[in-house]
Design an enzyme around this catalytic site. Structure first.
Site, PDB file in Angstrom:
ATOM      1  N   GLU A 263     -10.674   2.414  -1.146  1.00  0.00           N
ATOM      2  CA  GLU A 263     -10.271   1.348  -0.232  1.00  0.00           C
ATOM      3  C   GLU A 263     -11.201   1.341   0.977  1.00  0.00           C
ATOM      4  O   GLU A 263     -11.633   2.402   1.426  1.00  0.00           O
ATOM      5  CB  GLU A 263      -8.811   1.554   0.213  1.00  0.00           C
ATOM      6  CG  GLU A 263      -7.810   1.409  -0.923  1.00  0.00           C
ATOM      7  CD  GLU A 263      -6.354   1.548  -0.443  1.00  0.00           C
ATOM      8  OE1 GLU A 263      -6.136   1.689   0.777  1.00  0.00           O
ATOM      9  OE2 GLU A 263      -5.460   1.504  -1.294  1.00  0.00           O
ATOM     10  N   HIS A 281      -3.066  -3.197   0.335  1.00  0.00           N
ATOM     11  CA  HIS A 281      -2.334  -2.094   0.972  1.00  0.00           C
ATOM     12  C   HIS A 281      -1.363  -2.641   2.039  1.00  0.00           C
ATOM     13  O   HIS A 281      -1.415  -2.284   3.218  1.00  0.00           O
ATOM     14  CB  HIS A 281      -3.298  -1.084   1.606  1.00  0.00           C
ATOM     15  CG  HIS A 281      -2.721   0.308   1.666  1.00  0.00           C
ATOM     16  ND1 HIS A 281      -3.465   1.445   1.460  1.00  0.00           N
ATOM     17  CD2 HIS A 281      -1.465   0.753   1.907  1.00  0.00           C
ATOM     18  CE1 HIS A 281      -2.708   2.513   1.568  1.00  0.00           C
ATOM     19  NE2 HIS A 281      -1.481   2.115   1.848  1.00  0.00           N
TER      20      HIS A 281
END
Length: 531
Positions: A263, A281
């Protein structure tokens, strides 16, 4: 002087006000979270640092944080904090694992619905004016079996919500007891059983060596055809390449992912596959959750800085405010015992054995252990504290053991510390009297009653007449005033010890004069922090 806290990421005004209402000076400078050089310039001024995810608490930042005592992360993830470096610098790292439980659980449920009914694709199609009513045949959640991997705080909420949706819930969690599973009204199963039976699988475990790739290619192959998989926990729990292959083959009917192995996720094997819903997220991204974790971290940090209470710490035993109040004298005693025995020990320590007797055996022993170890390590590293001491001891290969027992003597409770070296074992015991003052009650198996003072003198000698007089007169000749004086002996004519509590630190010349008398086996000045 009031503690001083820096907030280097965006926190709510209410969180800032909590610090101020508690009498803590606070600087709200969210621009520093993305400017590591500017943060490094000012971090040395602060006792506490409150952050979200932008601020990176690196070893270089911690090197400059000479006054820092606590880092508080508003949220559950602490990947942006070097916890090992923080521990070595004696800095507590806290998070707020409960502030976003509901919102993360709800996001998992939302992804289940989205995947079950192909909502994102149906929405995009409808926005494009296609009206493909027959192209998106979904499935109901009612009556389906949900496999929950990890039935802790968030997983438990998902179980509860799923039962409300009339789903059958099976759960795999090594720490889930039969009794707890019954209370939650879920069926406890092993992982293979869950993989075989579940129509939907949702993950709610942290990323550890034990959980990494828990849905590996091998385990994914064990799932039933048509399964749908949800991950709102941590990237790295699922083999994303293997899952992509199974989605393409049709074995897996759909997936909803909020977290990814890398990420920010700019590229991923799951992207652009049919019936895969991906979000960036967002598990904790609700206004309620963001406010909750901000308020929670402010309260936790304020409690620690003002009362010593430790909540949701990742590198230190938790200590409630009530425990901190009751255990305060015992924590000080534990530190004094460790410090005494360390000052008496010149050779390397191999092991530390700690015995808790009576009432103290029912207290928060991990916190007391940290205090004992810190007392011992202070002689080696003066800047050590309860956070860094266990790390230093581990690095030096020192073995720590703890024993607790029911009351066995005249005292309601006591602590006995023994250190083991290549040459010998050395022990000391102490207790806390009703006045809250720590006392040394036994040294080398010899019973005494010595109040702890800042400056002390310890001597050993043969039990013969004249020793006390000679000691007193020699100290008087050098203008050394005794605040307290305690004697003890193993047996008549055997080894005897004396502990003197002095008004001032002992000059080396006085120590030499005592040794030169030839009457004492050992003469050791001792220093304790009793402030």
């Amino acid at each position: 002087m009031a503690p001083k806290v820096l907030i280097s990421d965006k926190l709510s005004d209410a969180a800032v006000q909590i610090f101020r209402d508690r009498g803590i000076e606070v600087d709200f400078r969210p621009e520093l979270g993305k400017d590591k050089d500017a943060l490094a310039e000012v971090i040395g001024q602060y006792d506490g640092l409150a952050i979200r995810s932008a601020t990176k608490v690196t070893p270089s930042i911690l090197e400059r944080a000479t006054n820092l005592k606590v880092v508080g992360r508003a949220g559950i993830g602490t990947d942006n904090v070097d916890k090992e470096a923080a521990s070595k610098h004696g800095v507590i790292v806290m998070n707020t694992p409960f502030g976003n439980m509901i919102t993360t659980a709800e996001h998992a449920i939302a992804l289940m619905f989205a995947v079950a009914r192909q909502l994102p694709e149906a929405s995009a199609s409808t926005h494009a004016g296609k009206w493909e009513k027959n192209a998106f045949m979904g499935v109901e959640l009612t009556g389906k079996t949900l496999g929950v991997i990890g039935a802790g705080n968030i997983g438990g909420i998902v179980c509860d919500r799923a039962r409300g949706l009339k789903m059958k819930v099976v759960a795999f969690d090594p720490f889930l007891s039969d009794e707890k599973a019954k209370t939650m009204q879920v069926e406890k199963v092993d992982l293979d059983e869950l993989l075989k039976r579940a129509d939907f699988i949702t993950l709610h475990v942290p990323l550890t060596d034990g959980t990494r790739n828990i849905l590996s290619r091998e385990n994914l192959a064990k799932t039933k055809k048509g399964v749908r998989i949800i991950n709102c926990a941590r990237g790295g729990l699922v083999d994303e390449e293997a899952l992509a292959d199974l989605l393409k083959s049709g074995h897996v009917a759909g997936a909803g992912f909020d977290v990814f192995a890398e990420e920010p996720a700019k590229e991923n094997p799951l992207f652009n596959l049919p019936n895969v819903v991906c979000t960036p997220h967002l598990g904790a991204s609700t206004s309620e959750a963001q406010e909750n974790v901000a308020l929670q971290v402010a309260e936790q940090m304020a409690d620690y800085l003002l009362t010593g209470a430790v909540t949701n710490a990742l590198n230190m035993p938790n200590v409630t405010a009530e425990e901190a109040r009751i255990m305060g004298p015992w924590i000080r005693l534990a530190g004094h015992l460790g410090n005494f025995i360390s000052q008496m020990t010149e050779e390397p320590i191999k092991a530390i054995n700690i015995l808790y007797d009576g009432s103290v055996a029912e207290m928060n022993l991990p916190a007391l252990n940290c205090s004992v170890i810190a007392g011992i390590m202070k002689t080696i590293s003066p800047e050590v504290n309860m956070v860094s001491a266990p790390v230093i001891a581990k690095e030096r290969g020192i073995q720590i053991s703890t024993t607790n027992q029911e009351q066995s003597g005249a005292f309601d409770g006591y602590i006995k510390v023994t250190v083991v070296t290549e040459e010998r074992e050395r022990s000391i015991a102490g207790t806390v009297f009703s006045d809250g003052k720590p006392r040394f009650i036994q040294i080398k198996g010899i019973n005494i009653d010595a109040e702890v003072g800042s400056h002390m003198l310890y001597t050993t000698n043969n039990d013969v007449p004249g020793i006390i007089g000679k000691l007193g007169s020699l100290l008087g000749d050098h203008s050394v005033n005794l605040a307290n004086f305690t004697l003890g002996r193993a047996a008549k004519g055997g080894e005897a010890i004396a502990i003197a509590y002095l008004d001032e630190a002992l000059d080396p010349s006085v120590v030499k004069a005592l040794i030169d008398t030839g009457l004492f086996r050992q003469v050791k000045p001792l220093e304790f922090d009793v402030a």
